[in-house]
Design a protein around this motif. Structure first.
Motif: not given
Length: 111
Positions: A63-73
């Motif tokens: 979840x942390x990695x997924x939300x980090x990618x989404x926030x970056x995008x």
């Protein structure tokens, strides 16, 4: 002198049957695709299963990695190529960090 290393924390799984500490490479090779599937110890060949605590850690890491990618995008005007590269880096990070959050036991438990 103060030591910050806790003795009860094991960075990589240890087989509950033969007490062998798995190498990072062996742990990476034996990663299950599903939580219920077992891992096979490369030393004794016995099945080991992720503990509930380890399953929770893996979900949290994902979840942390997924939300980090989404926030970056979402917060950048990234091109499609940059978005794809960030996704690949996130997946690689997840795969490379997973052995450090794994903990195994003899019994199958579900999250």
């Amino acid at each position: 002198m103060v030591s910050f290393k806790r003795k009860d924390v094991r960075p990589i799984p240890t087989c509950q049957h033969c007490s062998s500490t798995w190498s990072w490479h062996d742990t990476l090779k034996s990663q299950p695709l599903l939580f219920g599937s077992g891992l096979t110890c490369s030393y004794c060949g016995k099945s080991q299963y992720l503990t509930t605590k380890a399953q929770g850690r893996q979900v949290l890491l994902s979840l942390v990695i997924t939300f980090s990618i989404i926030a970056f995008i979402e917060h950048s005007a990234a091109s499609t190529l940059l978005t794809f590269i960030s996704f690949i880096i996130g997946v690689a990070g997840l795969i490379l960090l997973t052995p450090f959050v794994m903990e195994v036991s003899n019994k199958r438990t579900l999250l």
